[in-house]
Motif scaffolding. Structure first.
Motif, PDB file in Angstrom:
ATOM      1  N   VAL A  62       0.175   2.234  -8.956  1.00 60.34           N
ATOM      2  CA  VAL A  62       1.155   1.435  -8.857  1.00 60.34           C
ATOM      3  C   VAL A  62       2.158   2.286  -8.973  1.00 60.34           C
ATOM      4  N   TYR A  63       3.059   3.133  -8.255  1.00 60.56           N
ATOM      5  CA  TYR A  63       4.298   4.132  -8.451  1.00 60.56           C
ATOM      6  C   TYR A  63       5.144   3.242  -9.285  1.00 60.56           C
ATOM      7  N   ASP A  64       5.629   2.258  -9.594  1.00 64.38           N
ATOM      8  CA  ASP A  64       5.885   2.194 -10.663  1.00 64.38           C
ATOM      9  C   ASP A  64       5.813   1.097 -11.728  1.00 64.38           C
ATOM     10  N   ASN A  65       4.503   0.538 -11.797  1.00 64.13           N
ATOM     11  CA  ASN A  65       3.971   0.542 -12.937  1.00 64.13           C
ATOM     12  C   ASN A  65       2.669   0.789 -13.315  1.00 64.13           C
ATOM     13  N   GLY A  66       2.007   2.032 -12.945  1.00 62.79           N
ATOM     14  CA  GLY A  66       0.987   3.240 -13.210  1.00 62.79           C
ATOM     15  C   GLY A  66      -0.337   2.250 -13.364  1.00 62.79           C
ATOM     16  N   HIS A  67      -0.701   2.772 -14.313  1.00 59.07           N
ATOM     17  CA  HIS A  67      -2.156   2.358 -14.182  1.00 59.07           C
ATOM     18  C   HIS A  67      -2.029   0.802 -14.512  1.00 59.07           C
ATOM     19  N   SER A  86      -1.547  -9.746  -9.398  1.00 59.27           N
ATOM     20  CA  SER A  86      -0.769  -8.963  -9.952  1.00 59.27           C
ATOM     21  C   SER A  86      -0.911  -8.242 -10.913  1.00 59.27           C
ATOM     22  N   ALA A  87      -0.199  -7.047 -10.304  1.00 58.35           N
ATOM     23  CA  ALA A  87      -0.579  -5.374 -10.866  1.00 58.35           C
ATOM     24  C   ALA A  87      -0.466  -5.603 -12.412  1.00 58.35           C
ATOM     25  N   ILE A  88      -1.427  -5.872 -13.567  1.00 60.85           N
ATOM     26  CA  ILE A  88      -1.013  -5.858 -14.616  1.00 60.85           C
ATOM     27  C   ILE A  88      -1.311  -4.742 -15.407  1.00 60.85           C
ATOM     28  N   PRO A  89      -0.787  -4.535 -16.204  1.00 61.15           N
ATOM     29  CA  PRO A  89      -1.431  -2.176 -17.026  1.00 61.15           C
ATOM     30  C   PRO A  89      -2.562  -2.977 -17.404  1.00 61.15           C
ATOM     31  N   PHE A  92      10.183 -12.693 -11.374  1.00 58.60           N
ATOM     32  CA  PHE A  92      10.042 -11.806 -11.553  1.00 58.60           C
ATOM     33  C   PHE A  92       8.434 -11.045 -11.602  1.00 58.60           C
ATOM     34  N   GLY A  93       7.864 -11.289 -11.795  1.00 56.44           N
ATOM     35  CA  GLY A  93       6.646 -11.552 -11.589  1.00 56.44           C
ATOM     36  C   GLY A  93       5.797 -11.035 -13.338  1.00 56.44           C
ATOM     37  N   ILE A  94       4.842 -10.737 -13.683  1.00 57.99           N
ATOM     38  CA  ILE A  94       4.399 -10.635 -14.328  1.00 57.99           C
ATOM     39  C   ILE A  94       5.461  -9.613 -15.668  1.00 57.99           C
ATOM     40  N   ASP A  95       5.277 -10.338 -17.154  1.00 57.15           N
ATOM     41  CA  ASP A  95       6.222  -9.909 -18.280  1.00 57.15           C
ATOM     42  C   ASP A  95       5.963  -9.184 -18.795  1.00 57.15           C
ATOM     43  N   VAL A  96       5.093  -7.960 -19.314  1.00 55.32           N
ATOM     44  CA  VAL A  96       4.997  -7.369 -20.164  1.00 55.32           C
ATOM     45  C   VAL A  96       6.128  -6.683 -20.957  1.00 55.32           C
ATOM     46  N   ASP A  97       5.850  -6.131 -21.983  1.00 56.05           N
ATOM     47  CA  ASP A  97       6.490  -5.040 -22.553  1.00 56.05           C
ATOM     48  C   ASP A  97       5.922  -3.305 -22.028  1.00 56.05           C
ATOM     49  N   ASP A  98       6.704  -3.082 -22.075  1.00 56.76           N
ATOM     50  CA  ASP A  98       6.671  -1.647 -21.819  1.00 56.76           C
ATOM     51  C   ASP A  98       5.776  -0.674 -21.841  1.00 56.76           C
ATOM     52  N   LYS A  99       5.549  -1.396 -23.391  1.00 49.55           N
ATOM     53  CA  LYS A  99       4.378  -0.215 -24.173  1.00 49.55           C
ATOM     54  C   LYS A  99       3.174  -0.215 -23.861  1.00 49.55           C
ATOM     55  N   TYR A 100       3.469  -1.314 -22.378  1.00 53.17           N
ATOM     56  CA  TYR A 100       1.761  -1.206 -22.159  1.00 53.17           C
ATOM     57  C   TYR A 100       1.710  -0.416 -20.451  1.00 53.17           C
ATOM     58  N   LEU A 101       2.837   0.377 -20.078  1.00 56.57           N
ATOM     59  CA  LEU A 101       2.942   1.161 -18.778  1.00 56.57           C
ATOM     60  C   LEU A 101       2.438   2.223 -19.632  1.00 56.57           C
ATOM     61  N   GLU A 102       1.451   2.888 -18.712  1.00 51.50           N
ATOM     62  CA  GLU A 102       1.353   3.796 -19.126  1.00 51.50           C
ATOM     63  C   GLU A 102       0.829   4.800 -17.022  1.00 51.50           C
ATOM     64  N   PHE A 103       1.275   5.924 -17.182  1.00 46.51           N
ATOM     65  CA  PHE A 103       1.726   6.872 -15.822  1.00 46.51           C
ATOM     66  C   PHE A 103       0.824   7.798 -15.852  1.00 46.51           C
ATOM     67  N   LYS A 156       1.319  -0.979  -0.055  1.00 53.75           N
ATOM     68  CA  LYS A 156       0.003  -0.066   0.181  1.00 53.75           C
ATOM     69  C   LYS A 156       0.740   1.197   0.069  1.00 53.75           C
ATOM     70  N   HIS A 157       2.024   1.196   0.262  1.00 48.62           N
ATOM     71  CA  HIS A 157       2.654   2.121   0.354  1.00 48.62           C
ATOM     72  C   HIS A 157       3.720   2.731  -0.680  1.00 48.62           C
ATOM     73  N   MET A 158       3.356   1.981  -2.029  1.00 47.35           N
ATOM     74  CA  MET A 158       3.139   1.809  -3.374  1.00 47.35           C
ATOM     75  C   MET A 158       2.376   1.874  -4.278  1.00 47.35           C
ATOM     76  N   VAL A 159       1.449   2.559  -3.695  1.00 43.33           N
ATOM     77  CA  VAL A 159       0.002   2.646  -3.977  1.00 43.33           C
ATOM     78  C   VAL A 159      -0.377   4.231  -3.766  1.00 43.33           C
ATOM     79  N   ASP A 160      -1.008   4.627  -5.154  1.00 47.34           N
ATOM     80  CA  ASP A 160      -1.990   5.934  -5.076  1.00 47.34           C
ATOM     81  C   ASP A 160      -2.290   6.292  -5.408  1.00 47.34           C
ATOM     82  N   GLN A 161      -4.113   5.995  -4.289  1.00 42.13           N
ATOM     83  CA  GLN A 161      -5.614   5.701  -4.171  1.00 42.13           C
ATOM     84  C   GLN A 161      -6.296   6.770  -4.828  1.00 42.13           C
ATOM     85  N   THR A 162      -5.664   8.022  -5.133  1.00 42.75           N
ATOM     86  CA  THR A 162      -5.899   9.755  -5.581  1.00 42.75           C
ATOM     87  C   THR A 162      -6.197   8.711  -6.872  1.00 42.75           C
ATOM     88  N   LYS A 163      -5.277   9.031  -7.843  1.00 43.87           N
ATOM     89  CA  LYS A 163      -5.532   8.036  -9.592  1.00 43.87           C
ATOM     90  C   LYS A 163      -6.274   7.657  -9.501  1.00 43.87           C
TER      91      LYS A 163
END
Length: 102
Positions: free
Chosen positions: A32-37, A62-65, A91-102, A9-16
């Motif tokens: 999630v701060y390091d994975n975005g939406h 797991s957090a999936i983009p 390492f967990g979920i392993d998707v291309d960075d193109k799916y990340l959105e911040f 929860k320290h890595m989660v922004d609940q206002t987004k």
């Protein structure tokens, strides 16, 4: 807050929020701060592994983009989202960075 994100929860922004998030995905949404939406989901490959036999479903989430989820088929059963997504046991979920959105 989903049980699966209590430990991070320290890595989660609940206002987004994610604009135009389909209503069926809203219960799974997390920023999630390091994975975005993302949405919290379970990689289908984990369900057929020995790893899942003595594990609660929430522990497999797991957090999936969101972009990845929107482009692939998923199922919602018993308040969990299941999706075919590449998953590495180290390492967990392993998707291309193109799916990340911040």
């Amino acid at each position: 807050m989903r049980k699966s994100i209590q430990s991070i929860k320290h890595m989660v922004d609940q206002t987004k929020v994610f604009p135009e998030l389909p209503s069926e995905l809203q219960p799974f949404y997390v920023y999630v701060y390091d994975n975005g939406h993302c949405v919290m989901g379970i990689a289908k490959s984990l369900m057929s592994s020995e790893f899942s036999k003595n594990t609660e479903l929430w522990e497999l989430e797991s957090a999936i983009p969101i972009k990845y989820v929107l482009e692939h088929e998923f199922q919602i059963r018993d308040s969990y989202l299941f999706i075919d997504v590449p998953y590495n046991l180290t390492f967990g979920i392993d998707v291309d960075d193109k799916y990340l959105e911040f």
